[in-house]
Enzyme design. Sequence first.
Site, PDB file in Angstrom:
ATOM      1  N   ASN A 363      14.983   4.876  -4.761  1.00 23.85           N
ATOM      2  CA  ASN A 363      13.956   5.383  -3.855  1.00 23.85           C
ATOM      3  C   ASN A 363      14.134   4.786  -2.465  1.00 23.85           C
ATOM      4  O   ASN A 363      14.143   3.555  -2.320  1.00 23.85           O
ATOM      5  CB  ASN A 363      12.563   5.017  -4.372  1.00 23.85           C
ATOM      6  CG  ASN A 363      11.468   5.492  -3.414  1.00 23.85           C
ATOM      7  OD1 ASN A 363      11.200   6.684  -3.328  1.00 23.85           O
ATOM      8  ND2 ASN A 363      10.868   4.574  -2.685  1.00 23.85           N
ATOM      9  N   GLU A 364      14.292   5.654  -1.470  1.00 20.59           N
ATOM     10  CA  GLU A 364      14.389   5.234  -0.060  1.00 20.59           C
ATOM     11  C   GLU A 364      15.315   4.045   0.095  1.00 20.59           C
ATOM     12  O   GLU A 364      15.011   3.113   0.845  1.00 20.59           O
ATOM     13  CB  GLU A 364      13.002   4.921   0.495  1.00 20.59           C
ATOM     14  CG  GLU A 364      12.095   6.124   0.478  1.00 20.59           C
ATOM     15  CD  GLU A 364      10.927   6.016   1.452  1.00 20.59           C
ATOM     16  OE1 GLU A 364      10.620   4.909   1.882  1.00 20.59           O
ATOM     17  OE2 GLU A 364      10.339   7.067   1.777  1.00 20.59           O
ATOM     18  N   TYR A 425       2.885   9.143   9.317  1.00 12.83           N
ATOM     19  CA  TYR A 425       3.431   8.012  10.052  1.00 12.83           C
ATOM     20  C   TYR A 425       4.007   8.444  11.396  1.00 12.83           C
ATOM     21  O   TYR A 425       4.054   7.668  12.325  1.00 12.83           O
ATOM     22  CB  TYR A 425       4.560   7.339   9.264  1.00 12.83           C
ATOM     23  CG  TYR A 425       4.085   6.597   8.059  1.00 12.83           C
ATOM     24  CD1 TYR A 425       3.155   5.578   8.176  1.00 12.83           C
ATOM     25  CD2 TYR A 425       4.545   6.923   6.794  1.00 12.83           C
ATOM     26  CE1 TYR A 425       2.711   4.891   7.067  1.00 12.83           C
ATOM     27  CE2 TYR A 425       4.119   6.239   5.681  1.00 12.83           C
ATOM     28  CZ  TYR A 425       3.189   5.228   5.822  1.00 12.83           C
ATOM     29  OH  TYR A 425       2.755   4.556   4.720  1.00 12.83           O
ATOM     30  N   LYS A 520      -3.361   6.417   0.079  1.00 16.46           N
ATOM     31  CA  LYS A 520      -2.934   7.819   0.077  1.00 16.46           C
ATOM     32  C   LYS A 520      -3.370   8.546  -1.178  1.00 16.46           C
ATOM     33  O   LYS A 520      -3.067   9.722  -1.360  1.00 16.46           O
ATOM     34  CB  LYS A 520      -1.411   7.910   0.238  1.00 16.46           C
ATOM     35  CG  LYS A 520      -0.969   7.467   1.618  1.00 16.46           C
ATOM     36  CD  LYS A 520       0.477   7.760   1.908  1.00 16.46           C
ATOM     37  CE  LYS A 520       0.855   7.090   3.208  1.00 16.46           C
ATOM     38  NZ  LYS A 520       0.863   5.602   3.120  1.00 16.46           N
TER      39      LYS A 520
HETATM   40  C1  GCB Z   1       7.307   5.626   0.706  1.00 15.87           C
HETATM   41  C2  GCB Z   1       7.580   4.785  -0.489  1.00 15.87           C
HETATM   42  C3  GCB Z   1       6.310   4.449  -1.234  1.00 15.87           C
HETATM   43  C4  GCB Z   1       5.230   4.058  -0.245  1.00 15.87           C
HETATM   44  C5  GCB Z   1       4.956   5.240   0.650  1.00 15.87           C
HETATM   45  C6  GCB Z   1       3.879   4.963   1.698  1.00 15.87           C
HETATM   46  O1  GCB Z   1       8.135   6.307   1.201  1.00 15.87           O
HETATM   47  O2  GCB Z   1       8.504   5.368  -1.355  1.00 15.87           O
HETATM   48  O3  GCB Z   1       6.584   3.414  -2.131  1.00 15.87           O
HETATM   49  O4  GCB Z   1       4.075   3.627  -0.865  1.00 15.87           O
HETATM   50  O5  GCB Z   1       6.117   5.589   1.321  1.00 15.87           O
HETATM   51  O6  GCB Z   1       2.725   5.184   1.439  1.00 15.87           O
HETATM   52  O7  GCB Z   1       4.237   4.498   2.781  1.00 15.87           O
END
Ligand code: GCB
Length: 729
Positions: A363-364, A425, A520
């Site tokens: 992931n990322e 963001y 979120k």
């Molecule tokens: C992402 C990550 C996740 C974070 C999310 C966020 O890209 O994969 O783990 O919690 O963003 O809310 O910033």
Amino acid sequence: MRKITVLKDGWKFLKADMSVNAAMENANLGESVTVPHTWNAIDGQDGGNDYHRGTCWYVRELTEEETAGEKLFIEFAGAAMRADVYLNGEKLIHHDGGYSLFRCELTDHLKEKNTLAVSVNNEDNTEVYPQKADFTFYGGLYREVRLIAVPAEHFELLKDGTPGIKVTPVVDLENRCAKVTVETWHNADSVEITVNNETKTVENTAEFIIENVHLWDGLEDPYLYTASAKLASGDEICARFGCRVFACDPEKGFFLNGRSYPLRGVSRHQDLKGKGNALSYEDHAKDMEIIRELGANTLRLAHYQHAQEFYDLCDENGLVVWAEIPYITMHMHDGRENTLSQMKELITQCYNHPSIAVWGLSNEITAASAVNEELLENHRALNDLCHRMDSTRLTTMANVFMLETDSPILEIPDINSYNLYFGWYLGDLDQNDEFFDEYHAKYPYRVIGFSEYGADANPAFHSSHPEKGDYTEDYQALYHEHMLKMIEERPYLWATHVWNLFDFAADGRDEGGKHGENQKGLVTFDRTLRKDAFWLYKAAWNHRDPFVHLCGKRYINRNEEKTEIKVYSNCDTVKLYVDDVLFAEESGKTIFRFRVPLLGEHMIKAVSGEASDTMCVRYVSEPDESYVFNKGTASVTNWFDAGEIDPAYFSVNDTLGEIRANPEAGKIVDAMMAKGASERGDVADAVKDNPALQRMMGRMTLISLMKQGGTDAESIQQINRILQGIRKK
Ligand code: GCB
């Protein structure tokens, strides 16, 4: 016969690092706890990065009755993140990785009296994932611990936490039958395997044909079969399985059992307010109820292996699952072995779950690491491992928005996905649409999905003019209205997952009016409040239970003469009553909007058939400040009400790209940015070296860039004044 004893009570917990002997000697001074247990249930979610991370001890006496049996094993369903297991002071096993199950054998180490001592560690290190991520790294024995007593001849228990049985159904949809291969591991001469009332005695592996197969068919009919295996010694195990066919098409998206089945759902972390990650079965089951209510048909179980109970619930409820390991954010030079062992354990332990469709490699991972040969090699090794261990499932990964779409890493997994946060963001909502349109046009033969998107919302905050960054429930709802439509218009997206179904603990966060939480979620961390956006998806996805939901129920005091009343519903007409008088009736789909004059206090009621919802709104002569989180942002917004800007001239509402295309206006922003860059060198370098980021910034409005950079309202006004002096051609 095998006997399983859950070791729930009787544990002593010592919140300090010490030798095993000291732990055993001091055990009675420890705190009495029940397992599952985490020592971060409270401090892991109150923010500030100061939750306890280190080594702690769990000590427990094993009774004679518990240790009875020919061969005795101990099983840890989850010990976060590294563990050492001792029996009577002797070390039996070390395990790295906080989310997978592991076992060891106790038999030859048992004495008359037996003391079990387990040290568990959740400190930083350079080998075991995760190390850098947006969630709390809880420490503890946070899943069940069990003793397993088996006869001398028994099924394998040690290798990678195997269930001892592997079931591979291969479905022939045309002939409506399935070939089911059942493999077992044991130390006996033969095994009796039964599937669908047919029993075969074999050495290890048997094949069965199921005619007229009853398919595992998603939410509608998640039918499960059972394969059981028995040794002459009496040791017996079983596994449930499902017969289904998953497929992906770059143009048409996901297919289940030969029919189009767009995967639309949410992500989930395993934690809960007040309990951390030490959830009970009831907690898991309650989460599943909420998922069923929402109507999602897929889950991304992020960012690590979840509890077996939860994958079981997914099997039983027909959810299609993305399972993954915590290879996240930052590649570690010394972490390669750990990525492979966590993947091996994930696949070994979860293979039989029919709900799982894909294995997620990472992931990322390029968020804090360069795409170099070492990173690529690690991904290739993981990808090959998945294919070697499982020829039936696809691999995928969740990429960060700034990863170039022509990066070689995208060619490694079978199918891909991006996490995008345009409209939260950074950037504007439309950039999500543009990203996928461009991607799909450029790579029409690639399968692409949307693995994360979301916006934080604290349900205490409200606005009639919601905007990015204000943490209002209303902006979150608007954000998801856009995303829902964007997704519905792009059926080629093989899966989409809202980030996140629930608010969750992220120790490093302190924002939006809460400490230590990522907000979120569509539902709050304690599961008691469904935010408006939850009802939006329910309206779109749940076709079983007719409902109407009035948005903005917590936004009572409104300083406006007319207000928008918005209803989310899965019905096709909605009647709105104001103070018991029919105000309007609207036909449509999912979202119904009404403009209602506010004179004083009003009772609002939405009705469709049997379904109804009510709320109260009130006119107030002054804005209610308690609804506003970030007053600074709000004042900037008000100042930029569209009317004040002359569109014939440049302004901060234009994109960086538009402004830069004009030499005169471009010079002004470049000078401004150069000044900012000399103050924040590192960020500027990151932008300069990243063409994807540069392109993306070009599509963002100057005001959103400035606000994200923390520019104050005064400076934004100043730049805007200068830009308003330059005429557009
Ligand atoms: C992402 C990550 C996740 C974070 C999310 C966020 O890209 O994969 O783990 O919690 O963003 O809310 O910033």
